[in-house]
Design a protein around this motif. Structure first.
Motif, PDB file in Angstrom:
ATOM      1  N   THR A  14      -1.755  -9.848  -0.803  1.00  0.00           N
ATOM      2  CA  THR A  14      -2.208 -10.914   0.088  1.00  0.00           C
ATOM      3  C   THR A  14      -3.232 -10.390   1.089  1.00  0.00           C
ATOM      4  OG1 THR A  14      -0.330 -10.460   1.565  1.00  0.00           O
ATOM      5  CG2 THR A  14      -0.037 -12.173  -0.102  1.00  0.00           C
ATOM      6  N   GLU A  15      -3.984  -9.360   0.689  1.00  0.00           N
ATOM      7  CA  GLU A  15      -4.951  -8.760   1.611  1.00  0.00           C
ATOM      8  C   GLU A  15      -5.947  -9.802   2.115  1.00  0.00           C
ATOM      9  OE1 GLU A  15      -8.281  -5.162   1.762  1.00  0.00           O
ATOM     10  OE2 GLU A  15      -6.815  -5.255   0.136  1.00  0.00           O
ATOM     11  N   SER A  16      -6.106  -9.869   3.428  1.00  0.00           N
ATOM     12  CA  SER A  16      -7.028 -10.822   4.046  1.00  0.00           C
ATOM     13  C   SER A  16      -7.326 -10.352   5.468  1.00  0.00           C
ATOM     14  CB  SER A  16      -6.419 -12.228   4.081  1.00  0.00           C
ATOM     15  OG  SER A  16      -5.233 -12.230   4.870  1.00  0.00           O
ATOM     16  N   VAL A  17      -8.375 -10.902   6.048  1.00  0.00           N
ATOM     17  CA  VAL A  17      -8.754 -10.581   7.418  1.00  0.00           C
ATOM     18  C   VAL A  17      -8.980 -11.881   8.171  1.00  0.00           C
ATOM     19  CG1 VAL A  17     -10.451  -9.447   8.909  1.00  0.00           C
ATOM     20  CG2 VAL A  17      -9.816  -8.391   6.740  1.00  0.00           C
TER      21      VAL A  17
ATOM     22  N   GLN B  20      -0.489   1.700  -5.042  1.00  0.00           N
ATOM     23  CA  GLN B  20       0.362   0.607  -4.564  1.00  0.00           C
ATOM     24  C   GLN B  20       1.800   0.827  -5.015  1.00  0.00           C
ATOM     25  OE1 GLN B  20      -1.363  -3.007  -6.115  1.00  0.00           O
ATOM     26  NE2 GLN B  20      -2.596  -3.348  -4.287  1.00  0.00           N
TER      27      GLN B  20
ATOM     28  N   ALA C 272      -4.232  -2.605   9.425  1.00  0.00           N
ATOM     29  CA  ALA C 272      -4.238  -2.039   8.075  1.00  0.00           C
ATOM     30  C   ALA C 272      -2.841  -1.888   7.498  1.00  0.00           C
ATOM     31  CB  ALA C 272      -4.952  -0.693   8.082  1.00  0.00           C
TER      32      ALA C 272
ATOM     33  N   THR D  68      -0.467  -3.830   7.442  1.00  0.00           N
ATOM     34  CA  THR D  68       0.106  -5.056   6.879  1.00  0.00           C
ATOM     35  C   THR D  68      -0.800  -5.733   5.867  1.00  0.00           C
ATOM     36  OG1 THR D  68      -0.803  -6.398   8.703  1.00  0.00           O
ATOM     37  CG2 THR D  68       1.419  -5.507   8.986  1.00  0.00           C
ATOM     38  N   ILE D  69      -2.071  -5.295   5.745  1.00  0.00           N
ATOM     39  CA  ILE D  69      -2.991  -6.012   4.853  1.00  0.00           C
ATOM     40  C   ILE D  69      -3.674  -5.127   3.823  1.00  0.00           C
ATOM     41  CG2 ILE D  69      -3.462  -7.796   6.573  1.00  0.00           C
ATOM     42  CD1 ILE D  69      -6.153  -6.411   7.111  1.00  0.00           C
ATOM     43  N   LEU D  70      -3.803  -3.826   4.078  1.00  0.00           N
ATOM     44  CA  LEU D  70      -4.654  -2.979   3.238  1.00  0.00           C
ATOM     45  C   LEU D  70      -4.083  -2.800   1.833  1.00  0.00           C
ATOM     46  CD1 LEU D  70      -7.229  -1.211   3.316  1.00  0.00           C
ATOM     47  CD2 LEU D  70      -5.741   0.720   3.867  1.00  0.00           C
ATOM     48  N   ASN D  71      -4.879  -3.135   0.815  1.00  0.00           N
ATOM     49  CA  ASN D  71      -4.492  -2.978  -0.592  1.00  0.00           C
ATOM     50  C   ASN D  71      -3.186  -3.689  -0.919  1.00  0.00           C
ATOM     51  OD1 ASN D  71      -6.727  -1.405  -1.281  1.00  0.00           O
ATOM     52  ND2 ASN D  71      -5.726   0.461  -0.600  1.00  0.00           N
ATOM     53  N   CYS D  72      -2.954  -4.817  -0.296  1.00  0.00           N
ATOM     54  CA  CYS D  72      -1.772  -5.627  -0.572  1.00  0.00           C
ATOM     55  C   CYS D  72      -2.183  -6.846  -1.405  1.00  0.00           C
ATOM     56  CB  CYS D  72      -1.121  -6.098   0.727  1.00  0.00           C
ATOM     57  SG  CYS D  72      -0.489  -4.766   1.759  1.00  0.00           S
TER      58      CYS D  72
ATOM     59  N   ASN E 151       0.827  -1.204   0.000  1.00  0.00           N
ATOM     60  CA  ASN E 151       0.000   0.000   0.000  1.00  0.00           C
ATOM     61  C   ASN E 151       0.859   1.251   0.000  1.00  0.00           C
ATOM     62  OD1 ASN E 151      -1.614   2.245   1.165  1.00  0.00           O
ATOM     63  ND2 ASN E 151      -3.195   0.702   1.327  1.00  0.00           N
TER      64      ASN E 151
END
Length: 282
Positions: A258-261, A48, A250, A252-256, A7
């Motif tokens: 490998t984005e996941s929750v 990105q 966010a 580490t995951i936002l718009n990456c 991101n």
């Protein structure tokens, strides 16, 4: 060149393939190779860190063997831990189109000037962010028939207005036209989210109820700063009580890619929303 996508708000976690490639091409010129630039492209998203970039250029045949050696040695010594790939081919009978020779130095000068902007005292610093000052991510280069589009994402501190950002950026870039009279420079703003600044006096009412709800479901009740942009700032400036909340980290995951929750974090977020609705609406 291949990098690592991330991101734009957290560029320190990514590896910008575009900047890697520009650096390599600059090294080639500094080592005396005479090239004719045919094309350059990078990235697919405007928010990105680009993970791929390519440049196409022509070399005369008498430089060919020396350039292959330069490529191997540069990758091995100066560009360790960075991924590059070279593809070799001839121009064929149809020839090739060549970009103006001013294009590459103009791109490099643009990057230098924008870097100066984020490093200047004008941008200031604010403790609490992972990056305490303004940042810029060079996200994408797109080549069309008669123009080269260069995209970048500037993240300023919340106290900067849209007008201030546009004015400073325009001054930095448009002044380059004096150095490159054969090139035409123009600037277009694709989007803008104003900074969201939680005011110190907002510690009661809706904000307090959100803190109570967070604590009740096992979440931290502390407000903290984070770098990503949010439409919440538009609602806040319109007079609505507003907070920014979501499951997961966010940064580490936002718009990456490998984005996941995590499922449990999503369930905890649902419980938070339920608590807020119960306290505020019922």
């Amino acid at each position: 060149s291949k990098g690592k996508s991330f991101n734009s708000a957290f560029i320190q976690h990514g590896t910008n393939a575009l900047l890697q490639l520009m650096h390599f091409y600059q090294l080639a010129l500094e080592n005396g190779f005479e090239t004719k630039l045919n094309g350059v492209e990078a990235g697919t998203s405007t928010h990105q860190v680009p993970d791929q970039a390519w440049v196409e250029f022509c070399l005369t045949s008498h430089q060919f063997e020396a350039f292959k050696m330069f490529f191997r040695e540069t990758i091995r010594k100066d560009l360790r831990n960075k991924f590059f790939e070279m593809q070799i081919g001839g121009v064929g009978n149809s020839g090739v189109s060549v970009l103006p020779k001013e294009i590459f130095p103009a791109l490099m000068n643009t990057i230098e000037r924008l870097n100066e902007l984020t490093q200047s005292k004008l941008c200031g610093e604010s403790a609490g962010f992972q990056q305490p000052g303004a940042t810029i991510n060079y996200t994408k280069i797109k080549q069309n028939r008669n123009k080269l589009e260069f995209y970048f994402d500037i993240r300023t501190l919340p106290n900067w207005s849209d007008k201030e950002v546009k004015g400073v950026v325009a001054d930095k870039i448009l002044s380059l036209s004096q150095s490159y009279p054969n090139l035409h420079f123009s600037i277009n703003q694709l989007n803008h989210c104003p900074g969201y600044l939680l005011k110190s006096d907002k510690k009661e009412g809706f904000y307090k109820e959100c803190q109570v709800a967070a604590k009740k479901v096992g979440l931290s009740d502390e407000f903290r700063k984070i770098e990503f942009s949010t439409e919440a700032s538009i609602l806040e400036r319109a007079g609505f009580d507003t907070i920014v909340f979501g499951p997961g980290d966010a940064s580490t995951i936002l718009n990456c890619p490998t984005e996941s929750v995590d499922y449990n974090e999503a369930q905890q977020a649902i419980s938070f929303y339920e608590e807020v609705i119960e306290q505020v609406c019922l």
